[in-house]
Scaffold this motif. Structure first.
Motif, PDB file in Angstrom:
ATOM      1  N   ASP A   7       0.853  -1.190   0.000  1.00 40.38           N
ATOM      2  CA  ASP A   7       0.000   0.000   0.000  1.00 40.38           C
ATOM      3  C   ASP A   7       0.890   1.241   0.000  1.00 40.38           C
ATOM      4  O   ASP A   7       0.983   1.952   0.986  1.00 40.38           O
ATOM      5  N   GLY A  10      -0.813   4.621   0.932  1.00 41.76           N
ATOM      6  CA  GLY A  10      -1.407   4.744   2.253  1.00 41.76           C
ATOM      7  C   GLY A  10      -2.923   4.783   2.275  1.00 41.76           C
ATOM      8  O   GLY A  10      -3.510   5.305   3.222  1.00 41.76           O
ATOM      9  N   ALA A  12      -4.990   2.265   2.697  1.00 42.62           N
ATOM     10  CA  ALA A  12      -5.546   1.342   3.693  1.00 42.62           C
ATOM     11  C   ALA A  12      -5.619   1.981   5.073  1.00 42.62           C
ATOM     12  O   ALA A  12      -6.512   1.665   5.861  1.00 42.62           O
ATOM     13  N   ALA A  13      -4.716   2.879   5.377  1.00 42.26           N
ATOM     14  CA  ALA A  13      -4.708   3.511   6.699  1.00 42.26           C
ATOM     15  C   ALA A  13      -5.930   4.404   6.900  1.00 42.26           C
ATOM     16  O   ALA A  13      -6.396   4.573   8.031  1.00 42.26           O
ATOM     17  N   LYS A  14      -6.458   4.953   5.816  1.00 35.62           N
ATOM     18  CA  LYS A  14      -7.591   5.881   5.907  1.00 35.62           C
ATOM     19  C   LYS A  14      -8.932   5.221   5.616  1.00 35.62           C
ATOM     20  O   LYS A  14      -9.966   5.853   5.764  1.00 35.62           O
ATOM     21  N   SER A  16     -12.113   2.367   5.727  1.00 37.05           N
ATOM     22  CA  SER A  16     -12.850   1.443   6.593  1.00 37.05           C
ATOM     23  C   SER A  16     -12.714   0.033   6.010  1.00 37.05           C
ATOM     24  O   SER A  16     -12.217  -0.152   4.900  1.00 37.05           O
ATOM     25  N   ASP A  17     -13.197  -0.961   6.719  1.00 35.51           N
ATOM     26  CA  ASP A  17     -13.131  -2.338   6.227  1.00 35.51           C
ATOM     27  C   ASP A  17     -13.921  -2.502   4.930  1.00 35.51           C
ATOM     28  O   ASP A  17     -13.495  -3.202   4.014  1.00 35.51           O
TER      29      ASP A  17
END
Length: 160
Positions: A7, A10, A12-14, A16-17
């Protein structure tokens, strides 16, 4: 996986599932299209190189990108058909099941859930490689205006 969790931007850090699942679904579909696009570059250029369809196949240059300049009507029709097929796929499926492509029921899906997750990771990585390969093909043809196979032959990677 060879690259682990990939990633670089970035996202994935921001996310939701639910958003992360959507990103993965979209990445799998883009990877599948990129794999087809890679073949869509190589096969016509090989046919043009061999003269299989006459001298004017892929224009005088033999480059796959030349289709954008020489035959815009066929290109528009092709993109229109692909758009219609993709719209039908989106209408007929539910979010979260769109990567199935109705092929899992013919026996290609691994039996165990762990093997299926491993299968999806391999598919993601092959798709990422294909996306990078297509980007490289496009840039290479734009930079030196030579067909991909001619460049590969000049550099000694392939001989025919």
């Amino acid at each position: 996986p060879p690259v682990g969790f990939f990633d670089p931007a970035g996202f994935a850090a921001k996310a939701s599932d639910a958003e992360l699942a959507r990103y993965r679904e979209v990445e799998i579909m883009h990877g599948r299209f990129a794999q087809m696009a890679f073949l869509g570059f190589v096969i016509p250029e090989k046919c043009a190189y061999d003269g299989a369809f006459g001298d004017d196949f892929l224009a005088p240059t033999g480059r796959a990108l030349e289709a954008f300049n020489t035959d815009p009507i066929w290109l528009a029709l092709t993109l229109g058909v692909l758009s219609c097929l993709e719209t039908v796929r989106l209408i007929e499926t539910e979010p979260g099941s769109r990567t199935d492509a109705k092929i899992e029921s013919i026996g290609w899906r691994p039996k165990s859930e762990a093997e299926f997750v491993n299968y999806q990771v391999r598919e993601l990585q092959n798709g990422r490689l294909a996306m990078l390969a297509v980007a490289g093909e496009i840039v290479q043809e734009l930079v030196n205006e030579k067909p991909l196979l001619v460049n590969l032959q000049d550099s000694g990677f392939v001989s025919f």
